[in-house]
Scaffold this active site. Structure first.
Site, PDB file in Angstrom:
ATOM      1  N   TRP A  35       5.303   4.924  16.240  1.00 18.71           N
ATOM      2  CA  TRP A  35       4.539   4.743  17.470  1.00 18.71           C
ATOM      3  C   TRP A  35       4.990   3.488  18.217  1.00 18.71           C
ATOM      4  CZ3 TRP A  35      -0.893   5.788  14.880  1.00 18.71           C
ATOM      5  CH2 TRP A  35      -1.003   7.157  14.621  1.00 18.71           C
ATOM      6  N   ASP A  51       1.918  -0.861  21.849  1.00 17.39           N
ATOM      7  CA  ASP A  51       2.741  -1.813  21.081  1.00 17.39           C
ATOM      8  C   ASP A  51       1.895  -2.943  20.520  1.00 17.39           C
ATOM      9  OD1 ASP A  51       5.959  -1.796  22.882  1.00 17.39           O
ATOM     10  OD2 ASP A  51       5.293  -0.802  21.042  1.00 17.39           O
ATOM     11  N   LEU A  84      -5.491  -4.404  -1.368  1.00 10.15           N
ATOM     12  CA  LEU A  84      -4.054  -4.735  -1.425  1.00 10.15           C
ATOM     13  C   LEU A  84      -3.828  -6.123  -2.006  1.00 10.15           C
ATOM     14  CD1 LEU A  84      -1.000  -4.528  -0.453  1.00 10.15           C
ATOM     15  CD2 LEU A  84      -1.831  -5.379   1.751  1.00 10.15           C
ATOM     16  N   VAL A  85      -4.468  -7.138  -1.432  1.00  7.74           N
ATOM     17  CA  VAL A  85      -4.235  -8.523  -1.872  1.00  7.74           C
ATOM     18  C   VAL A  85      -4.945  -8.787  -3.196  1.00  7.74           C
ATOM     19  CG1 VAL A  85      -4.421 -10.955  -1.227  1.00  7.74           C
ATOM     20  CG2 VAL A  85      -4.026  -9.228   0.552  1.00  7.74           C
ATOM     21  N   LYS A  96       4.143   8.237   6.720  1.00  9.24           N
ATOM     22  CA  LYS A  96       4.683   9.206   7.691  1.00  9.24           C
ATOM     23  C   LYS A  96       6.085   9.667   7.303  1.00  9.24           C
ATOM     24  CE  LYS A  96       3.588   7.014  11.738  1.00  9.24           C
ATOM     25  NZ  LYS A  96       3.286   6.944  13.206  1.00  9.24           N
ATOM     26  N   TYR A 146     -12.214  -8.565  15.280  1.00 17.37           N
ATOM     27  CA  TYR A 146     -11.776  -9.067  13.967  1.00 17.37           C
ATOM     28  C   TYR A 146     -11.371 -10.540  14.082  1.00 17.37           C
ATOM     29  CZ  TYR A 146      -8.448  -9.215   9.950  1.00 17.37           C
ATOM     30  OH  TYR A 146      -7.735  -9.530   8.815  1.00 17.37           O
ATOM     31  N   LYS A 152     -13.042 -13.777  12.128  1.00 15.78           N
ATOM     32  CA  LYS A 152     -12.227 -14.576  11.195  1.00 15.78           C
ATOM     33  C   LYS A 152     -12.177 -16.042  11.639  1.00 15.78           C
ATOM     34  CE  LYS A 152     -10.692 -11.551   8.082  1.00 15.78           C
ATOM     35  NZ  LYS A 152     -10.857 -11.721   6.617  1.00 15.78           N
TER      36      LYS A 152
HETATM   37  P1  NAP Z   1      -7.969  -3.877   1.805  1.00 18.64           P
HETATM   38  O1  NAP Z   1      -6.827  -3.433   0.980  1.00 18.64           O
HETATM   39  O2  NAP Z   1      -8.485  -3.000   2.875  1.00 18.64           O
HETATM   40  O3  NAP Z   1      -9.167  -4.281   0.804  1.00 18.64           O
HETATM   41  C1  NAP Z   1     -10.398  -4.679   1.326  1.00 18.64           C
HETATM   42  C2  NAP Z   1     -11.256  -5.128   0.172  1.00 18.64           C
HETATM   43  O4  NAP Z   1     -12.522  -5.553   0.681  1.00 18.64           O
HETATM   44  C3  NAP Z   1     -11.516  -4.019  -0.850  1.00 18.64           C
HETATM   45  O5  NAP Z   1     -11.568  -4.564  -2.129  1.00 18.64           O
HETATM   46  C4  NAP Z   1     -12.907  -3.513  -0.415  1.00 18.64           C
HETATM   47  O6  NAP Z   1     -13.621  -2.940  -1.491  1.00 18.64           O
HETATM   48  C5  NAP Z   1     -13.553  -4.826   0.014  1.00 18.64           C
HETATM   49  N1  NAP Z   1     -14.640  -4.603   0.954  1.00 18.64           N
HETATM   50  C6  NAP Z   1     -14.563  -4.022   2.178  1.00 18.64           C
HETATM   51  N2  NAP Z   1     -15.793  -3.962   2.753  1.00 18.64           N
HETATM   52  C7  NAP Z   1     -16.655  -4.508   1.842  1.00 18.64           C
HETATM   53  C8  NAP Z   1     -18.066  -4.711   1.811  1.00 18.64           C
HETATM   54  N3  NAP Z   1     -18.848  -4.342   2.849  1.00 18.64           N
HETATM   55  N4  NAP Z   1     -18.613  -5.280   0.703  1.00 18.64           N
HETATM   56  C9  NAP Z   1     -17.837  -5.631  -0.347  1.00 18.64           C
HETATM   57  N5  NAP Z   1     -16.488  -5.482  -0.399  1.00 18.64           N
HETATM   58  C10 NAP Z   1     -15.925  -4.918   0.690  1.00 18.64           C
HETATM   59  O7  NAP Z   1      -7.652  -5.280   2.505  1.00 18.64           O
HETATM   60  P2  NAP Z   1      -6.465  -6.326   2.212  1.00 18.64           P
HETATM   61  O8  NAP Z   1      -5.311  -5.949   3.044  1.00 18.64           O
HETATM   62  O9  NAP Z   1      -6.304  -6.528   0.738  1.00 18.64           O
HETATM   63  O10 NAP Z   1      -7.128  -7.638   2.861  1.00 18.64           O
HETATM   64  C11 NAP Z   1      -7.611  -8.699   2.041  1.00 18.64           C
HETATM   65  C12 NAP Z   1      -7.879  -9.880   2.951  1.00 18.64           C
HETATM   66  O11 NAP Z   1      -6.638 -10.253   3.590  1.00 18.64           O
HETATM   67  C13 NAP Z   1      -8.869  -9.567   4.087  1.00 18.64           C
HETATM   68  O12 NAP Z   1      -9.738 -10.656   4.283  1.00 18.64           O
HETATM   69  C14 NAP Z   1      -7.957  -9.380   5.313  1.00 18.64           C
HETATM   70  O13 NAP Z   1      -8.634  -9.705   6.491  1.00 18.64           O
HETATM   71  C15 NAP Z   1      -6.840 -10.344   5.003  1.00 18.64           C
HETATM   72  N6  NAP Z   1      -5.546 -10.043   5.643  1.00 18.64           N
HETATM   73  C16 NAP Z   1      -4.920  -8.852   5.428  1.00 18.64           C
HETATM   74  C17 NAP Z   1      -3.682  -8.618   6.052  1.00 18.64           C
HETATM   75  C18 NAP Z   1      -2.926  -7.309   5.864  1.00 18.64           C
HETATM   76  O14 NAP Z   1      -1.866  -7.145   6.522  1.00 18.64           O
HETATM   77  N7  NAP Z   1      -3.379  -6.393   5.014  1.00 18.64           N
HETATM   78  C19 NAP Z   1      -3.096  -9.608   6.864  1.00 18.64           C
HETATM   79  C20 NAP Z   1      -3.764 -10.826   7.019  1.00 18.64           C
HETATM   80  C21 NAP Z   1      -4.992 -11.046   6.397  1.00 18.64           C
HETATM   81  P3  NAP Z   1     -13.534  -1.329  -1.727  1.00 18.64           P
HETATM   82  O15 NAP Z   1     -12.082  -1.021  -1.855  1.00 18.64           O
HETATM   83  O16 NAP Z   1     -14.284  -1.138  -2.966  1.00 18.64           O
HETATM   84  O17 NAP Z   1     -14.153  -0.738  -0.523  1.00 18.64           O
HETATM   85  O1  GFB Z   2       0.267  -3.597  11.360  1.00 19.54           O
HETATM   86  P1  GFB Z   2      -0.123  -3.180  12.730  1.00 19.54           P
HETATM   87  O2  GFB Z   2      -0.946  -1.944  12.832  1.00 19.54           O
HETATM   88  O3  GFB Z   2      -0.980  -4.281  13.475  1.00 19.54           O
HETATM   89  O4  GFB Z   2       1.280  -3.069  13.557  1.00 19.54           O
HETATM   90  P2  GFB Z   2      -0.653  -5.642  14.258  1.00 19.54           P
HETATM   91  C1  GFB Z   2       1.258  -2.587  14.778  1.00 19.54           C
HETATM   92  C2  GFB Z   2       2.671  -2.479  15.374  1.00 19.54           C
HETATM   93  O5  GFB Z   2       3.365  -1.435  14.690  1.00 19.54           O
HETATM   94  C3  GFB Z   2       2.556  -2.057  16.831  1.00 19.54           C
HETATM   95  C4  GFB Z   2       3.669  -0.377  15.601  1.00 19.54           C
HETATM   96  O6  GFB Z   2       3.617  -2.600  17.570  1.00 19.54           O
HETATM   97  C5  GFB Z   2       2.645  -0.522  16.750  1.00 19.54           C
HETATM   98  O7  GFB Z   2       3.139   0.053  17.945  1.00 19.54           O
HETATM   99  N1  GFB Z   2       3.549   0.929  14.907  1.00 19.54           N
HETATM  100  C6  GFB Z   2       4.487   1.912  14.950  1.00 19.54           C
HETATM  101  C7  GFB Z   2       2.518   1.362  14.164  1.00 19.54           C
HETATM  102  N2  GFB Z   2       4.076   2.993  14.262  1.00 19.54           N
HETATM  103  C8  GFB Z   2       2.848   2.688  13.756  1.00 19.54           C
HETATM  104  C9  GFB Z   2       1.901   3.414  12.956  1.00 19.54           C
HETATM  105  O8  GFB Z   2       2.095   4.564  12.569  1.00 19.54           O
HETATM  106  N3  GFB Z   2       0.736   2.764  12.614  1.00 19.54           N
HETATM  107  C10 GFB Z   2       0.493   1.447  13.030  1.00 19.54           C
HETATM  108  N4  GFB Z   2      -0.645   0.854  12.612  1.00 19.54           N
HETATM  109  N5  GFB Z   2       1.355   0.741  13.800  1.00 19.54           N
HETATM  110  C11 GFB Z   2      -2.969  -6.222  13.208  1.00 19.54           C
HETATM  111  C12 GFB Z   2      -4.347  -6.593  13.669  1.00 19.54           C
HETATM  112  O9  GFB Z   2      -2.126  -6.302  14.303  1.00 19.54           O
HETATM  113  O10 GFB Z   2      -2.478  -7.161  12.248  1.00 19.54           O
HETATM  114  C13 GFB Z   2      -5.276  -6.652  12.480  1.00 19.54           C
HETATM  115  O11 GFB Z   2      -4.797  -5.606  14.596  1.00 19.54           O
HETATM  116  C14 GFB Z   2      -4.717  -7.494  11.342  1.00 19.54           C
HETATM  117  O12 GFB Z   2      -6.507  -7.184  12.900  1.00 19.54           O
HETATM  118  C15 GFB Z   2      -3.275  -7.133  11.071  1.00 19.54           C
HETATM  119  O13 GFB Z   2      -4.734  -8.807  11.658  1.00 19.54           O
HETATM  120  C16 GFB Z   2      -2.645  -8.078  10.082  1.00 19.54           C
HETATM  121  O14 GFB Z   2       0.284  -6.486  13.478  1.00 19.54           O
HETATM  122  O15 GFB Z   2      -0.279  -5.337  15.653  1.00 19.54           O
END
Ligand code: NAP
Ligand code: GFB
Length: 325
Positions: free
Chosen positions: A208, A277, A12-13, A194, A143, A147
């Site tokens: 949820w 939640d 994603l990022v 969904k 996690y 981190k």
């Molecule tokens: P993502 O969409 O799930 O992408 C994960 C990336 O990491 C993919 O490019 C994946 O490659 C690669 N990867 C996973 N396991 C690997 C491994 N064993 N070796 C090499 N590459 C690997 O994640 P994202 O949401 O972009 O997250 C990027 C960063 O932002 C992460 O560090 C995450 O912790 C942080 N972050 C995300 C969120 C969020 O809400 N998404 C919020 C805060 C921080 P493949 O696709 O080829 O498997």
């Molecule tokens: O993004 P999320 O899964 O993670 O959001 P967190 C969770 C919130 O969304 C909860 C509600 O309050 C859930 O009850 N929710 C409602 C749902 N429907 C859904 C659904 O269908 N799927 C999901 N996933 N949630 C994460 C951390 O916390 O934040 C990770 O666990 C990471 O490690 C991520 O840091 C950024 O925001 O709660």
């Protein structure tokens, strides 16, 4: 010649950074600079949990700078199920990347934490000084501790060798190329998927939990620009929160309402309060960021959500949707 390696470059990022580097005018604030080579890698190029594959990757590209995004990432429910995997996989990935960057003498590494690393019980708003002031929320301690350790590793590399290793702390991120697999998705991509299925199959749209928890959501393309700015202009070991303002917190219900509107869904819509939640809120302050970057325009939430819903509807067949439903 600067070689910028983006680990997690297929996620994603990572794809958002690629989009910005490829679309912003060369030489502009967030654009590519002359003499820069950007390399975006995913796990198919190297499993960064593996020392040998990690070493080979760094020897192949010889990066001068690294934006380290690769991680085992997922929403609340998969975190609750797989705390050890989220702890161990991320510790292995992070140690291999930082060790090889140090060995190669990289000029800079920016790693990526998350606001869920913060203590569950701490005075709000969250700021850069409060990361280690207590235990993280029970739902994602695996996690979160992996981190947090990156911040400890950065300070140790800086202290012993003077390495310029730092980290960014984004809030919840969303955008094109997200993970929409309902087993492991974060809340926004899960609700989009969904709602899409409910509209297609004429079934209820079920959110949820209670819908009451609060979150700050940053658009992946805004976050991408902030990472590029950090690469160019932030040289401090201290982590930096990359987020929209505290006043941008929305409830899960408000987020679900916005998804229903963007999808044009008119069917049955309800909450399954038997589901968890998670953490109630994790409000982060972006005061330090704004004090350093000056003016930065965040994309309004509804506009970013509409763009992401359109992307999902147009790319459903090739998106990360998990098993067909
Ligand atoms: P993502 O969409 O799930 O992408 C994960 C990336 O990491 C993919 O490019 C994946 O490659 C690669 N990867 C996973 N396991 C690997 C491994 N064993 N070796 C090499 N590459 C690997 O994640 P994202 O949401 O972009 O997250 C990027 C960063 O932002 C992460 O560090 C995450 O912790 C942080 N972050 C995300 C969120 C969020 O809400 N998404 C919020 C805060 C921080 P493949 O696709 O080829 O498997
Ligand atoms: O993004 P999320 O899964 O993670 O959001 P967190 C969770 C919130 O969304 C909860 C509600 O309050 C859930 O009850 N929710 C409602 C749902 N429907 C859904 C659904 O269908 N799927 C999901 N996933 N949630 C994460 C951390 O916390 O934040 C990770 O666990 C990471 O490690 C991520 O840091 C950024 O925001 O709660």
């Amino acid at each position: 010649m600067s070689v910028i390696l983006v680990t997690g470059g297929t996620g994603l990022v990572g794809t958002a950074i690629k989009h910005i580097i490829e679309t912003e005018p060369e030489g502009s604030r967030f654009g590519k600079r002359p003499g820069e080579k950007w390399v975006f890698i995913g796990s198919s190029e190297a499993d960064l949990r593996n020392q040998e594959q990690s070493k080979k990757l760094f020897e192949k590209y010889k990066p001068t700078h690294v934006i380290h995004l690769a991680a085992l990432v997922g929403g609340l429910f998969i975190n609750m199920k797989k705390k050890l995997d989220f702890l161990r996989d991320n510790i292995l990935i992070n140690d291999n990347v930082l060790h090889n960057a140090h060995e190669l003498g990289c000029k800079k590494v920016i790693s990526c934490l998350s606001t869920c690393v913060y203590p569950d019980k701490v005075d709000y708003p969250l700021d850069e000084t409060k990361i280690h002031l207590g235990l993280p929320h029970e739902s994602n301690f695996g996690y979160a501790h992996a981190k947090r350790l990156v911040d400890v590793q950065n300070h140790a590399y800086k202290d012993q060798f003077g390495d310029n290793f730092t980290s960014a702390i984004p809030t919840n991120v969303f955008g094109p190329h997200d993970n929409f697999d309902l087993e492991s998705a974060h809340v926004l991509p899960a609700l989009m998927h969904k709602c899409y299925l409910a509209k297609k199959n004429g079934t209820p749209f079920v959110v949820w939990g209670s819908g009451k928890p609060l979150r700050q959501f940053i658009y992946s393309r805004d976050l991408a620009k902030l990472f590029i700015w950090m690469l160019r202009e932030y040289d401090d070991v201290e982590p930096l929160i990359l987020s929209v303002g505290e006043d941008e917190e929305v409830s899960i219900k408000q987020a679900a309402d916005a998804v229903v509107k963007a999808m044009g869904f008119t069917g049955e819509y309800r909450f399954d309060t038997t589901k968890a939640d998670g953490q109630f809120r994790k409000p982060a302050s972006n005061k330090k960021l704004l004090s350093l970057i000056g003016d930065f325009e965040f994309t309004p939430f509804d506009k970013a959500l509409e763009e992401t819903v359109q992307w999902f509807q147009q790319n459903y067949e090739n998106a990360r949707i998990g098993k067909p439903r």
